[in-house]
Design an enzyme around this catalytic site. Structure first.
Site, PDB file in Angstrom:
ATOM      1  CE  LYS A  33       1.067   5.458  -1.815  1.00 14.35           C
ATOM      2  NZ  LYS A  33       0.638   6.309  -0.688  1.00 14.35           N
TER       3      LYS A  33
ATOM      4  CG  PHE B  47      -7.621   0.181   0.438  1.00 13.08           C
ATOM      5  CD1 PHE B  47      -6.991  -0.842   1.134  1.00 13.08           C
ATOM      6  CD2 PHE B  47      -7.379   1.485   0.825  1.00 13.08           C
ATOM      7  CE1 PHE B  47      -6.143  -0.573   2.197  1.00 13.08           C
ATOM      8  CE2 PHE B  47      -6.534   1.770   1.878  1.00 13.08           C
ATOM      9  CZ  PHE B  47      -5.900   0.734   2.562  1.00 13.08           C
TER      10      PHE B  47
ATOM     11  NE  ARG C 225       6.713  -3.461   2.675  1.00 13.61           N
ATOM     12  CZ  ARG C 225       6.348  -2.216   2.939  1.00 13.61           C
ATOM     13  NH1 ARG C 225       5.590  -1.555   2.065  1.00 13.61           N
ATOM     14  NH2 ARG C 225       6.684  -1.630   4.071  1.00 13.61           N
TER      15      ARG C 225
ATOM     16  CE  LYS D 194       5.648   2.020  -1.972  1.00 11.62           C
ATOM     17  NZ  LYS D 194       5.815   2.541  -0.594  1.00 11.62           N
TER      18      LYS D 194
END
Length: 282
Positions: A50, A122, A192, A198
């Site tokens: 991340k 990404f 979402r 994550k």
């Protein structure tokens, strides 16, 4: 008194500017991550570090934040970028968020700073196929562009939960923020989604500053705590995580800040909330 009046006026102007800026662009429809669930099987996901940078979407002609605001990158920086849309992170390296955020916010780009910024891809918006196929395409696009600062985020696989935890511990120990996990078989999605997860050492969230609470003792005559409000209307105080400079010049009322916490109380309030940073204008 005059100094206090000047500070109050400056904060009022900052708040008004934030409000005007917030309504000057329309949020982009991008993929947003949920939190990792320990019951999931990590071998079904591609894993990456991340990155603690500024998210930026390339529409084939210009870079924008996820909230649609134009990023004033130097012409030479984006000259070799492909016409294909890309989603990625403007990144200077670990523990350099403040530097990259400051550089990206400038309307007159600073070439010295931008030469230190990498655009790490990404995702490829709206490309057909699964994420594994998009990884291959991201690699092809960056190689064809031959732009040194345009590179895909490194993606790798882990075989089980123990391997995932080992990698996570190693990244955090080296100063990384955590890991991102993207389902290998997921088509391109927005909003979402559990297609993107994550894994971080702390929970974090955002809230808007609604009041400044004065300090006592060592913090007398400066900030003691921020009174904040979440998007759901919950109010609480954040009294730790501030530097001396931030206590003397706290984020203006109306500012959106990020904070860390350790789970929720029975009332749904964050446990041990501490200030992380002012959220960049995205």
């Amino acid at each position: 008194m005059r100094k206090k009046a000047v500070l109050a006026y400056a904060r009022l102007l900052a708040g008004l500017w934030l409000c005007i800026f917030a309504f000057s662009a329309q949020a982009l429809d991008v993929l947003l991550a949920n939190s990792w669930d320990e019951h999931l099987e990590p071998s079904a996901y591609w894993v990456s570090e991340k990155l603690d940078g500024v998210r930026a979407v390339w529409d084939g002609a210009q870079l924008r934040t996820r909230n649609g605001h134009l990023i004033h990158a130097p012409a030479w920086y984006i000259a070799g970028f492909p016409k294909h849309a890309m989603d990625g992170e403007l990144w200077m390296g670990r523990n350099r968020f403040e530097a990259v955020s400051g550089a990206v916010r400038q309307q007159a780009p600073n070439d010295v700073l931008w030469r230190q910024i990498h655009y790490r891809i990404f995702e490829l918006p709206n490309m057909p196929g699964d994420f594994s196929a998009r990884i291959v395409e991201m690699q092809r696009i960056s190689q064809a562009a031959s732009v040194p600062w345009l590179t895909p985020v490194e993606q790798f696989r882990v075989g089980n939960a123990d391997a995932l935890r080992h990698k996570f511990d190693a990244v955090v120990a080296e100063g990384g923020e955590g890991l991102m996990l993207h389902r290998a078989d997921a088509g391109y999605q927005t909003g979402r989604s559990n297609a993107l997860l994550k894994l971080k050492p702390f929970d974090d969230a955002e809230a808007r500053v609604v009041a400044h609470r004065p300090g006592t003792g060592r913090n007398a005559k400066r900030l003691g705590a921020l009174q904040v409000e979440t998007a759901a209307g919950l109010r609480f105080r954040i009294g730790s995580g501030f530097s001396d400079k931030q206590r003397e010049n706290p984020p203006p009322i109306g500012t959106v800040i990020s904070y860390r916490y350790n789970g929720l109380t029975n009332k749904g309030l964050p446990r041990f909330p501490r200030f992380l940073r002012v959220r960049p204008l995205e």
